[in-house]
Design a protein around this motif. Structure first.
Motif, PDB file in Angstrom:
ATOM      1  N   GLY A 183       0.803  -1.215   0.000  1.00 49.64           N
ATOM      2  CA  GLY A 183       0.000   0.000   0.000  1.00 49.64           C
ATOM      3  C   GLY A 183       0.835   1.262   0.000  1.00 49.64           C
ATOM      4  N   GLU A 184       1.891   1.278   0.805  1.00 48.12           N
ATOM      5  CA  GLU A 184       2.770   2.449   0.830  1.00 48.12           C
ATOM      6  C   GLU A 184       3.436   2.641  -0.524  1.00 48.12           C
ATOM      7  N   ALA A 185       3.863   1.530  -1.131  1.00 46.53           N
ATOM      8  CA  ALA A 185       4.491   1.612  -2.452  1.00 46.53           C
ATOM      9  C   ALA A 185       3.512   2.160  -3.485  1.00 46.53           C
ATOM     10  N   PHE A 186       2.280   1.699  -3.422  1.00 47.65           N
ATOM     11  CA  PHE A 186       1.280   2.156  -4.381  1.00 47.65           C
ATOM     12  C   PHE A 186       1.035   3.652  -4.226  1.00 47.65           C
ATOM     13  N   GLN A 187       1.004   4.160  -2.987  1.00 52.32           N
ATOM     14  CA  GLN A 187       0.768   5.583  -2.766  1.00 52.32           C
ATOM     15  C   GLN A 187       1.933   6.418  -3.277  1.00 52.32           C
ATOM     16  N   VAL A 188       3.159   5.968  -3.029  1.00 52.54           N
ATOM     17  CA  VAL A 188       4.318   6.700  -3.551  1.00 52.54           C
ATOM     18  C   VAL A 188       4.284   6.725  -5.074  1.00 52.54           C
ATOM     19  N   ALA A 189       3.944   5.577  -5.672  1.00 56.06           N
ATOM     20  CA  ALA A 189       3.840   5.514  -7.131  1.00 56.06           C
ATOM     21  C   ALA A 189       2.746   6.457  -7.637  1.00 56.06           C
ATOM     22  N   ASP A 190       1.625   6.517  -6.920  1.00 54.81           N
ATOM     23  CA  ASP A 190       0.527   7.403  -7.306  1.00 54.81           C
ATOM     24  C   ASP A 190       0.950   8.867  -7.191  1.00 54.81           C
TER      25      ASP A 190
ATOM     26  N   VAL B  63      11.492  14.028  -6.818  1.00 54.40           N
ATOM     27  CA  VAL B  63      11.188  12.951  -7.762  1.00 54.40           C
ATOM     28  C   VAL B  63      12.172  11.802  -7.607  1.00 54.40           C
ATOM     29  N   ASP B  64      13.468  12.084  -7.638  1.00 51.53           N
ATOM     30  CA  ASP B  64      14.469  11.010  -7.538  1.00 51.53           C
ATOM     31  C   ASP B  64      14.364  10.295  -6.197  1.00 51.53           C
ATOM     32  N   GLY B  65      14.156  11.045  -5.134  1.00 50.59           N
ATOM     33  CA  GLY B  65      14.043  10.435  -3.819  1.00 50.59           C
ATOM     34  C   GLY B  65      12.815   9.562  -3.702  1.00 50.59           C
ATOM     35  N   ALA B  66      11.707   9.983  -4.329  1.00 50.55           N
ATOM     36  CA  ALA B  66      10.484   9.190  -4.294  1.00 50.55           C
ATOM     37  C   ALA B  66      10.658   7.890  -5.073  1.00 50.55           C
ATOM     38  N   VAL B  67      11.358   7.947  -6.206  1.00 52.75           N
ATOM     39  CA  VAL B  67      11.629   6.726  -6.984  1.00 52.75           C
ATOM     40  C   VAL B  67      12.467   5.756  -6.166  1.00 52.75           C
ATOM     41  N   SER B  68      13.487   6.261  -5.496  1.00 56.82           N
ATOM     42  CA  SER B  68      14.334   5.421  -4.655  1.00 56.82           C
ATOM     43  C   SER B  68      13.547   4.823  -3.498  1.00 56.82           C
ATOM     44  N   ARG B  69      12.696   5.650  -2.899  1.00 54.96           N
ATOM     45  CA  ARG B  69      11.856   5.177  -1.800  1.00 54.96           C
ATOM     46  C   ARG B  69      10.922   4.067  -2.263  1.00 54.96           C
TER      47      ARG B  69
ATOM     48  N   ALA C 115       4.754  -4.876  -8.816  1.00 50.37           N
ATOM     49  CA  ALA C 115       5.740  -3.809  -8.683  1.00 50.37           C
ATOM     50  C   ALA C 115       6.067  -3.207 -10.041  1.00 50.37           C
ATOM     51  N   GLN C 116       6.217  -4.072 -11.043  1.00 49.98           N
ATOM     52  CA  GLN C 116       6.493  -3.578 -12.393  1.00 49.98           C
ATOM     53  C   GLN C 116       5.313  -2.770 -12.919  1.00 49.98           C
ATOM     54  N   ALA C 117       4.097  -3.212 -12.581  1.00 54.82           N
ATOM     55  CA  ALA C 117       2.901  -2.553 -13.093  1.00 54.82           C
ATOM     56  C   ALA C 117       2.705  -1.160 -12.502  1.00 54.82           C
ATOM     57  N   ILE C 118       3.047  -0.988 -11.220  1.00 60.46           N
ATOM     58  CA  ILE C 118       2.790   0.309 -10.591  1.00 60.46           C
ATOM     59  C   ILE C 118       3.947   1.285 -10.767  1.00 60.46           C
ATOM     60  N   MET C 119       5.127   0.819 -11.201  1.00 66.49           N
ATOM     61  CA  MET C 119       6.258   1.715 -11.395  1.00 66.49           C
ATOM     62  C   MET C 119       5.955   2.670 -12.551  1.00 66.49           C
ATOM     63  N   PRO C 120       5.861   3.979 -12.297  1.00 67.63           N
ATOM     64  CA  PRO C 120       5.516   4.911 -13.376  1.00 67.63           C
ATOM     65  C   PRO C 120       6.559   4.910 -14.488  1.00 67.63           C
ATOM     66  N   LYS C 121       6.078   5.042 -15.720  1.00 64.45           N
ATOM     67  CA  LYS C 121       6.976   5.230 -16.859  1.00 64.45           C
ATOM     68  C   LYS C 121       7.368   6.703 -16.879  1.00 64.45           C
ATOM     69  N   MET C 122       8.572   6.972 -16.433  1.00 68.34           N
ATOM     70  CA  MET C 122       8.986   8.355 -16.231  1.00 68.34           C
ATOM     71  C   MET C 122       9.213   9.054 -17.565  1.00 68.34           C
ATOM     72  N   PRO C 123       8.688  10.280 -17.733  1.00 67.06           N
ATOM     73  CA  PRO C 123       8.982  11.066 -18.939  1.00 67.06           C
ATOM     74  C   PRO C 123      10.484  11.283 -19.110  1.00 67.06           C
ATOM     75  N   ALA C 124      10.903  11.538 -20.327  1.00 69.80           N
ATOM     76  CA  ALA C 124      12.336  11.625 -20.655  1.00 69.80           C
ATOM     77  C   ALA C 124      13.081  12.624 -19.786  1.00 69.80           C
ATOM     78  N   LYS C 125      12.443  13.738 -19.417  1.00 70.80           N
ATOM     79  CA  LYS C 125      13.163  14.764 -18.667  1.00 70.80           C
ATOM     80  C   LYS C 125      13.528  14.324 -17.255  1.00 70.80           C
ATOM     81  N   TYR C 126      12.876  13.219 -16.772  1.00 73.43           N
ATOM     82  CA  TYR C 126      13.187  12.731 -15.446  1.00 73.43           C
ATOM     83  C   TYR C 126      14.161  11.548 -15.459  1.00 73.43           C
ATOM     84  N   ARG C 127      14.501  11.077 -16.647  1.00 78.53           N
ATOM     85  CA  ARG C 127      15.404   9.926 -16.721  1.00 78.53           C
ATOM     86  C   ARG C 127      16.842  10.393 -16.651  1.00 78.53           C
ATOM     87  N   THR C 128      17.683   9.568 -16.009  1.00 77.51           N
ATOM     88  CA  THR C 128      19.098   9.920 -15.900  1.00 77.51           C
ATOM     89  C   THR C 128      19.916   8.950 -16.721  1.00 77.51           C
TER      90      THR C 128
END
Length: 289
Positions: free
Chosen positions: A201-208, A241-247, A276-289
């Protein structure tokens, strides 16, 4: 039988109870509109997966539990979208219930779905009365106060909000219900399954929170930027954004590690990985490193 078929059949069977004559036509239609076609049905999928990992010796009771949980979730979405809360125009890519059917009917739709959820469990009690009573208690605790989704909505009216407590009730509560109810339906102890649901649930909320911050309305199928608009606490505001992805990645790893020992442990771990794969957002290009 695929899990999606079990879930959809159980939800449709439940709707038939509420839509039987002489039900008012518009409200009956609104119940279907709010629940079908469904979204990802993540919560009932987790419930069924846990039950199957624990043996699933009462599948009819399990299906009733899955339907009840999904009805509560759909009810919460109808109420969340109301003008007094998010005032959202879209849900799952179509007009929100209050726009499609009117605000009074949206209120009644959410209320009716909540009541129907508990009726479904009551009707299934003859399969195992003790388990059914525990299912009712678990779902009630994760729906109301002090730590259910009603509490989660209530936190948004507080001047100061603990992000963890907010997420625990706003989103994690129904995931805890999913893991607990899956175990209960199969005759297992609910307590040992709490942490798995809480972490998912926590993971889903962070992803949301991430989706709300970085995606557009077309990609998401509902309005974006709602957290900032309504001044709600969220993971992106707290961690960036980066910290939320890591979290999010850390939480998901912890969820897999928390799965209790059970006959279907390996299959359940794989299900969590797929979710986990399903809820991981597909990050727009400007957020990718």
């Amino acid at each position: 039988m695929p899990l999606s078929h079990r879930i959809n059949s159980a939800v449709l069977n439940a709707l038939e109870i509420a839509q039987a004559a002489p039900a008012p036509g518009k409200l009956a239609e609104a119940l279907s509109y709010a629940t079908t076609p469904g979204g990802a049905r993540i919560r009932p999928t987790i419930l069924l997966s846990v039950a199957m990992a624990c043996g699933d010796d009462q599948p009819m009771l399990t299906d009733a539990a899955a339907a009840a949980l999904e009805l509560i979730h759909c009810a919460s979405l109808v109420h969340d979208d109301l003008p007094c809360f998010d005032d959202a125009a879209l849900r799952r890519g179509k007009p929100s219930v209050h726009l499609a059917y009117s605000e009074p009917l949206a209120v009644l739709t959410g209320d009716s779905l909540i009541i129907l959820a508990f009726e479904v469990l009551a009707r299934a009690a003859h399969h195992d009365e003790s388990r059914a009573a525990k299912l009712v208690l678990s779902l009630a605790q994760r729906t109301g106060m002090p730590g259910g989704i009603c509490a989660g909505q209530g936190w948004e009216s507080e001047a100061e909000v603990d992000l963890t407590a907010y997420h625990r009730s706003k989103t994690a509560a129904l995931f805890v219900a999913a893991t607990e109810m899956g175990a209960i339906a199969a005759g297992h102890d609910a307590e040992s399954w709490h942490d798995l649901g809480a972490l998912i649930g926590e993971a889903f909320q962070v992803a949301d929170d991430l989706r709300d911050a970085v995606l557009d309305e077309e990609s998401l199928g509902k309005p974006v930027g709602q957290d900032d608009l309504h001044g709600r606490p969220n993971a992106v505001a707290t961690y960036g954004v980066d910290g939320a992805v890591s979290r999010l990645k850390d939480i998901l790893a912890g969820a897999i590690a928390s799965i209790p020992s059970c006959p279907g442990e390996a299959q359940l771990a794989e299900m969590v990985r797929l979710q986990a794969q399903a809820i991981m957002p597909k990050m727009p290009a400007k957020y990718r490193t």
